[in-house]
Design an enzyme around this catalytic site. Structure first.
Site, PDB file in Angstrom:
ATOM      1  N   LYS A  62       0.594  -0.440  15.061  1.00 22.20           N
ATOM      2  CA  LYS A  62       1.997  -0.523  15.486  1.00 22.20           C
ATOM      3  C   LYS A  62       2.364  -1.709  16.375  1.00 22.20           C
ATOM      4  O   LYS A  62       3.546  -1.993  16.555  1.00 22.20           O
ATOM      5  CB  LYS A  62       2.375   0.762  16.252  1.00 22.20           C
ATOM      6  CG  LYS A  62       2.416   2.000  15.384  1.00 22.20           C
ATOM      7  CD  LYS A  62       3.510   1.883  14.353  1.00 22.20           C
ATOM      8  CE  LYS A  62       3.513   2.989  13.354  1.00 22.20           C
ATOM      9  NZ  LYS A  62       4.062   2.605  12.071  1.00 22.20           N
TER      10      LYS A  62
ATOM     11  N   HIS B  42       0.849  -1.195   0.000  1.00 23.38           N
ATOM     12  CA  HIS B  42       0.000   0.000   0.000  1.00 23.38           C
ATOM     13  C   HIS B  42       0.884   1.245   0.000  1.00 23.38           C
ATOM     14  O   HIS B  42       1.758   1.387   0.853  1.00 23.38           O
ATOM     15  CB  HIS B  42      -0.909   0.021   1.232  1.00 23.38           C
ATOM     16  CG  HIS B  42      -2.068  -0.930   1.119  1.00 23.38           C
ATOM     17  ND1 HIS B  42      -3.199  -0.824   1.870  1.00 23.38           N
ATOM     18  CD2 HIS B  42      -2.260  -2.000   0.313  1.00 23.38           C
ATOM     19  CE1 HIS B  42      -4.049  -1.785   1.545  1.00 23.38           C
ATOM     20  NE2 HIS B  42      -3.490  -2.520   0.604  1.00 23.38           N
TER      21      HIS B  42
ATOM     22  N   TYR C 274       3.867   6.485  10.200  1.00 25.10           N
ATOM     23  CA  TYR C 274       3.029   5.348   9.785  1.00 25.10           C
ATOM     24  C   TYR C 274       3.873   4.264   9.109  1.00 25.10           C
ATOM     25  O   TYR C 274       3.673   3.072   9.349  1.00 25.10           O
ATOM     26  CB  TYR C 274       1.900   5.827   8.867  1.00 25.10           C
ATOM     27  CG  TYR C 274       0.799   4.811   8.687  1.00 25.10           C
ATOM     28  CD1 TYR C 274      -0.250   4.722   9.605  1.00 25.10           C
ATOM     29  CD2 TYR C 274       0.807   3.917   7.621  1.00 25.10           C
ATOM     30  CE1 TYR C 274      -1.265   3.776   9.458  1.00 25.10           C
ATOM     31  CE2 TYR C 274      -0.202   2.971   7.460  1.00 25.10           C
ATOM     32  CZ  TYR C 274      -1.235   2.908   8.385  1.00 25.10           C
ATOM     33  OH  TYR C 274      -2.238   1.966   8.235  1.00 25.10           O
TER      34      TYR C 274
ATOM     35  N   TYR D 104      -9.463   5.146   7.091  1.00 26.33           N
ATOM     36  CA  TYR D 104      -9.704   5.509   8.492  1.00 26.33           C
ATOM     37  C   TYR D 104     -10.798   6.573   8.488  1.00 26.33           C
ATOM     38  O   TYR D 104     -10.712   7.529   7.703  1.00 26.33           O
ATOM     39  CB  TYR D 104      -8.436   6.097   9.120  1.00 26.33           C
ATOM     40  CG  TYR D 104      -7.319   5.091   9.337  1.00 26.33           C
ATOM     41  CD1 TYR D 104      -7.220   4.387  10.531  1.00 26.33           C
ATOM     42  CD2 TYR D 104      -6.358   4.847   8.352  1.00 26.33           C
ATOM     43  CE1 TYR D 104      -6.197   3.469  10.748  1.00 26.33           C
ATOM     44  CE2 TYR D 104      -5.333   3.925   8.556  1.00 26.33           C
ATOM     45  CZ  TYR D 104      -5.266   3.240   9.763  1.00 26.33           C
ATOM     46  OH  TYR D 104      -4.259   2.335   9.970  1.00 26.33           O
TER      47      TYR D 104
ATOM     48  N   PRO E 142      -4.606   0.324  18.770  1.00 22.30           N
ATOM     49  CA  PRO E 142      -4.345  -0.197  17.427  1.00 22.30           C
ATOM     50  C   PRO E 142      -4.437   0.805  16.268  1.00 22.30           C
ATOM     51  O   PRO E 142      -4.071   0.457  15.151  1.00 22.30           O
ATOM     52  CB  PRO E 142      -5.395  -1.295  17.259  1.00 22.30           C
ATOM     53  CG  PRO E 142      -6.472  -0.957  18.228  1.00 22.30           C
ATOM     54  CD  PRO E 142      -5.828  -0.247  19.364  1.00 22.30           C
TER      55      PRO E 142
HETATM   56  P1  RFL Z   1       1.212 -12.095  21.543  1.00 26.58           P
HETATM   57  O1  RFL Z   1       0.830 -12.127  20.128  1.00 26.58           O
HETATM   58  O2  RFL Z   1       0.152 -11.777  22.550  1.00 26.58           O
HETATM   59  O3  RFL Z   1       1.875 -13.502  21.878  1.00 26.58           O
HETATM   60  C1  RFL Z   1       2.142 -13.899  23.215  1.00 26.58           C
HETATM   61  C2  RFL Z   1       2.149 -15.425  23.277  1.00 26.58           C
HETATM   62  O4  RFL Z   1       2.474 -15.805  24.616  1.00 26.58           O
HETATM   63  C3  RFL Z   1       1.586 -16.835  25.035  1.00 26.58           C
HETATM   64  N1  RFL Z   1       1.498 -16.802  26.504  1.00 26.58           N
HETATM   65  C4  RFL Z   1       2.162 -17.664  27.310  1.00 26.58           C
HETATM   66  N2  RFL Z   1       2.986 -18.686  27.021  1.00 26.58           N
HETATM   67  C5  RFL Z   1       3.501 -19.382  28.071  1.00 26.58           C
HETATM   68  N3  RFL Z   1       3.200 -19.100  29.369  1.00 26.58           N
HETATM   69  C6  RFL Z   1       2.370 -18.087  29.697  1.00 26.58           C
HETATM   70  N4  RFL Z   1       2.087 -17.816  30.961  1.00 26.58           N
HETATM   71  C7  RFL Z   1       1.813 -17.319  28.636  1.00 26.58           C
HETATM   72  N5  RFL Z   1       0.985 -16.245  28.575  1.00 26.58           N
HETATM   73  C8  RFL Z   1       0.804 -15.963  27.292  1.00 26.58           C
HETATM   74  C9  RFL Z   1       0.275 -16.508  24.341  1.00 26.58           C
HETATM   75  O5  RFL Z   1      -0.572 -17.635  24.227  1.00 26.58           O
HETATM   76  C10 RFL Z   1       0.785 -16.019  22.977  1.00 26.58           C
HETATM   77  O6  RFL Z   1       0.908 -17.077  22.063  1.00 26.58           O
HETATM   78  O7  RFL Z   1       2.392 -11.058  21.823  1.00 26.58           O
HETATM   79  P2  RFL Z   1       3.648 -10.588  20.871  1.00 26.58           P
HETATM   80  O8  RFL Z   1       4.357 -11.767  20.318  1.00 26.58           O
HETATM   81  O9  RFL Z   1       4.374  -9.581  21.677  1.00 26.58           O
HETATM   82  O10 RFL Z   1       2.952  -9.864  19.611  1.00 26.58           O
HETATM   83  C11 RFL Z   1       2.239  -8.668  19.774  1.00 26.58           C
HETATM   84  C12 RFL Z   1       1.146  -8.559  18.704  1.00 26.58           C
HETATM   85  O11 RFL Z   1       0.365  -9.749  18.742  1.00 26.58           O
HETATM   86  C13 RFL Z   1       0.245  -7.338  18.920  1.00 26.58           C
HETATM   87  O12 RFL Z   1       0.998  -6.222  19.298  1.00 26.58           O
HETATM   88  C14 RFL Z   1      -0.550  -6.968  17.641  1.00 26.58           C
HETATM   89  O13 RFL Z   1      -1.497  -7.963  17.324  1.00 26.58           O
HETATM   90  C15 RFL Z   1      -1.264  -5.629  17.812  1.00 26.58           C
HETATM   91  N6  RFL Z   1      -2.099  -5.248  16.663  1.00 26.58           N
HETATM   92  C16 RFL Z   1      -1.545  -4.712  15.512  1.00 26.58           C
HETATM   93  N7  RFL Z   1      -0.199  -4.603  15.392  1.00 26.58           N
HETATM   94  C17 RFL Z   1       0.352  -4.140  14.219  1.00 26.58           C
HETATM   95  O14 RFL Z   1       1.580  -4.051  14.155  1.00 26.58           O
HETATM   96  N8  RFL Z   1      -0.403  -3.782  13.123  1.00 26.58           N
HETATM   97  C18 RFL Z   1      -1.764  -3.869  13.157  1.00 26.58           C
HETATM   98  O15 RFL Z   1      -2.412  -3.610  12.146  1.00 26.58           O
HETATM   99  C19 RFL Z   1      -2.390  -4.312  14.394  1.00 26.58           C
HETATM  100  N9  RFL Z   1      -3.714  -4.419  14.491  1.00 26.58           N
HETATM  101  C20 RFL Z   1      -3.485  -5.376  16.746  1.00 26.58           C
HETATM  102  C21 RFL Z   1      -4.282  -4.941  15.636  1.00 26.58           C
HETATM  103  C22 RFL Z   1      -4.101  -5.939  17.874  1.00 26.58           C
HETATM  104  C23 RFL Z   1      -5.474  -6.046  17.914  1.00 26.58           C
HETATM  105  N10 RFL Z   1      -6.051  -6.645  19.059  1.00 26.58           N
HETATM  106  C24 RFL Z   1      -6.870  -7.793  18.989  1.00 26.58           C
HETATM  107  C25 RFL Z   1      -5.572  -6.303  20.376  1.00 26.58           C
HETATM  108  C26 RFL Z   1      -5.653  -5.024  15.680  1.00 26.58           C
HETATM  109  C27 RFL Z   1      -6.263  -5.542  16.825  1.00 26.58           C
HETATM  110  C28 RFL Z   1      -7.769  -5.571  16.858  1.00 26.58           C
HETATM  111  C1  PHB Z   2      -6.094  -4.441  10.662  1.00 22.81           C
HETATM  112  O1  PHB Z   2      -6.155  -4.707   9.446  1.00 22.81           O
HETATM  113  O2  PHB Z   2      -6.416  -5.262  11.526  1.00 22.81           O
HETATM  114  C2  PHB Z   2      -5.660  -3.083  11.082  1.00 22.81           C
HETATM  115  C3  PHB Z   2      -5.188  -2.199  10.113  1.00 22.81           C
HETATM  116  C4  PHB Z   2      -4.791  -0.923  10.487  1.00 22.81           C
HETATM  117  C5  PHB Z   2      -4.870  -0.550  11.819  1.00 22.81           C
HETATM  118  C6  PHB Z   2      -5.321  -1.443  12.787  1.00 22.81           C
HETATM  119  C7  PHB Z   2      -5.723  -2.721  12.412  1.00 22.81           C
HETATM  120  O3  PHB Z   2      -4.508   0.704  12.157  1.00 22.81           O
END
Ligand code: RFL
Ligand code: PHB
Length: 392
Positions: free
Chosen positions: A297, A72, A387, A201, A293
């Site tokens: 990031k 993108h 971004y 957005y 979110p």
């Molecule tokens: P995770 O992905 O939470 O993984 C942690 C792992 O640890 C396990 N765990 C344990 N294992 C052993 N013993 C324990 N006691 C444990 N407790 C937990 C868990 O089961 C899991 O497998 O953390 P990590 O690796 O630091 O990754 C972080 C990302 O997952 C998170 O920051 C992103 O998903 C955030 N996020 C976004 N990030 C982006 O860079 N771009 C995006 O577009 C974006 N969109 C989003 C998002 C997060 C969202 N939600 C659901 C919060 C959109 C949403 C809606």
């Molecule tokens: C997503 O596709 O889940 C998404 C994209 C952009 C954002 C947050 C989440 O800023």
């Protein structure tokens, strides 16, 4: 069992660290409380910074990403009934982002790990970390009713916000900074054609919305909701109606709606832990910090932490030096980037969401800021530079 680095958590942070250490001949075992299928069902991030793609290239897990990921070169912002485009390529020196789901990256890294023969212990219960203030830390866990111990040189706490690693640090040794926003996001994944080739957005007096995607046939859309809302409060009809209300009339008319494959509500939080290292324990990713979110990031920040941590561990093991200079610098280096990213994510959240306590004045100020941004090259350059991702 014995290893050099015990990694707690098999999310993006833990898997990426495991892969980078493996490529440098450093032994690491991942201890994960869930199973592979459960992890691959979690729908999360979608947007990758160019720097994150480079780290995934270095980890040799980006082949499918380059084939299937959608590059993108900008995104749209919808406000006051019209759509304006922010040209990332123009304002960020030719840099772009790639839309490729976190679930797919996780799958690619799990496959690479399995192919390498490196060990991941899934379904580990009662995971606990011990003696990390010493040079002989340990991890204990239960699996299939049996107790196990893993001794190691270092522990990488990559177990997300609710994990055990950060919580094991004495409160006197840790400082946390937190803001919980008074709203959440309801997200719907659907097998429908994205309404636009790029993300939209939307800022509207009734709240924020986002039209994102996972592929040319799969949409991921979000609408701002109340913190107290549950999934049951959001039947699909209500979700699509709320989304359309926040878009300009032309986009709303073009929006294809359909049944939800997945629906979830995420609370919004800014959170930072200082420092990110305690003796032999290193925190990375969501275990150390959370961003709201809106700036896309969270996963990118997890990848940049792992960039710094893997470099420090590789230098420690391969330089032949017994000191820990590179490891000593990890927390400082990572936090400098974390705080700038927290600032950007907070800024984008404040600019685009409706904050009830801000009243009509707040709405007018938001509108003025959005109009200003799209009249100012400097403001668009600030937005674009952040971004696409600040330099590592
Ligand atoms: P995770 O992905 O939470 O993984 C942690 C792992 O640890 C396990 N765990 C344990 N294992 C052993 N013993 C324990 N006691 C444990 N407790 C937990 C868990 O089961 C899991 O497998 O953390 P990590 O690796 O630091 O990754 C972080 C990302 O997952 C998170 O920051 C992103 O998903 C955030 N996020 C976004 N990030 C982006 O860079 N771009 C995006 O577009 C974006 N969109 C989003 C998002 C997060 C969202 N939600 C659901 C919060 C959109 C949403 C809606
Ligand atoms: C997503 O596709 O889940 C998404 C994209 C952009 C954002 C947050 C989440 O800023």
């Amino acid at each position: 069992m014995k290893t050099q680095v015990a990694i707690i958590g098999s999310g993006p942070a833990g898997l990426l660290l495991g892969q980078l250490l493996h490529l440098s001949g450093i032994d690491a075992v991942i201890i994960e409380q869930k199973n592979r299928d459960y992890i691959l069902q979690r729908i999360r991030a979608g947007v990758l910074e160019q720097g994150t793609v480079s780290i995934l290239d270095r980890a040799r897990v980006s082949e499918r990403l380059h084939r299937e990921g959608l590059v993108h070169t900008g995104f749209d912002v919808c406000f006051a009934g019209q759509r304006q485009r922010l040209d990332l390529e123009k304002y960020a020196d030719g840099k772009t982002v790639v839309v490729y789901g976190q679930t797919e990256i996780t799958r690619d890294m799990m496959d690479a790990r399995e192919a390498s023969g490196a060990i991941t212990v899934y379904d580990a219960e009662n995971v606990a970390i011990h003696d990390f203030e010493s040079d002989h830390p340990r991890v204990t866990y239960t699996k299939d009713g049996k107790d196990f111990q893993l001794t190691c040189d270092f522990i990488a706490g990559c177990d997300g916000f609710h994990g055990v690693s950060r919580k094991s640090v004495p409160t006197s040794a840790i400082k946390t900074f937190e803001k919980i926003y008074p709203f959440g996001w309801i997200g719907v994944l659907s097998e429908t054609k994205p309404v636009s080739d790029e993300l939209i957005y939307a800022n509207h007096e009734s709240g924020f919305a986002l039209c994102s995607m996972r592929s040319p046939t799969r949409s991921r859309c979000y609408v701002q909701c109340a913190l107290t809302d549950t999934i049951e409060d959001w039947p699909e009809e209500k979700f699509w109606k709320a989304l359309k209300q926040k878009l300009d009339p032309e986009t709303a008319a073009d929006l294809e709606t359909g049944p939800a494959i997945e629906k979830s509500i995420a609370p919004l939080r800014s959170f930072v832990t200082e420092p990110m290292r305690f003796g032999s324990l290193f925190l990375a990713g969501d275990a150390a910090h959370i961003v709201p979110p809106a700036g896309a990031k969270g996963m990118n920040l997890a990848a940049s932490d792992i960039h710094y941590l893997s470099n420090a561990l590789i230098e420690h093991y391969t330089s032949g030096k017994k000191d820990k200079v590179s490891l000593d610098q990890y927390s400082h280096k990572a936090l400098a980037r974390v705080w700038k990213t927290e600032r950007f994510s907070w800024w984008m959240t404040s600019l685009l969401h409706t904050l009830p306590e801000n009243g009509e004045l707040g709405t007018k100020l938001q509108r003025a800021e959005l109009e200003y941004v799209f009249q100012s090259d400097a403001a668009q350059a600030m937005w674009a530079e952040n971004y696409v991702g600040l330099p590592l």
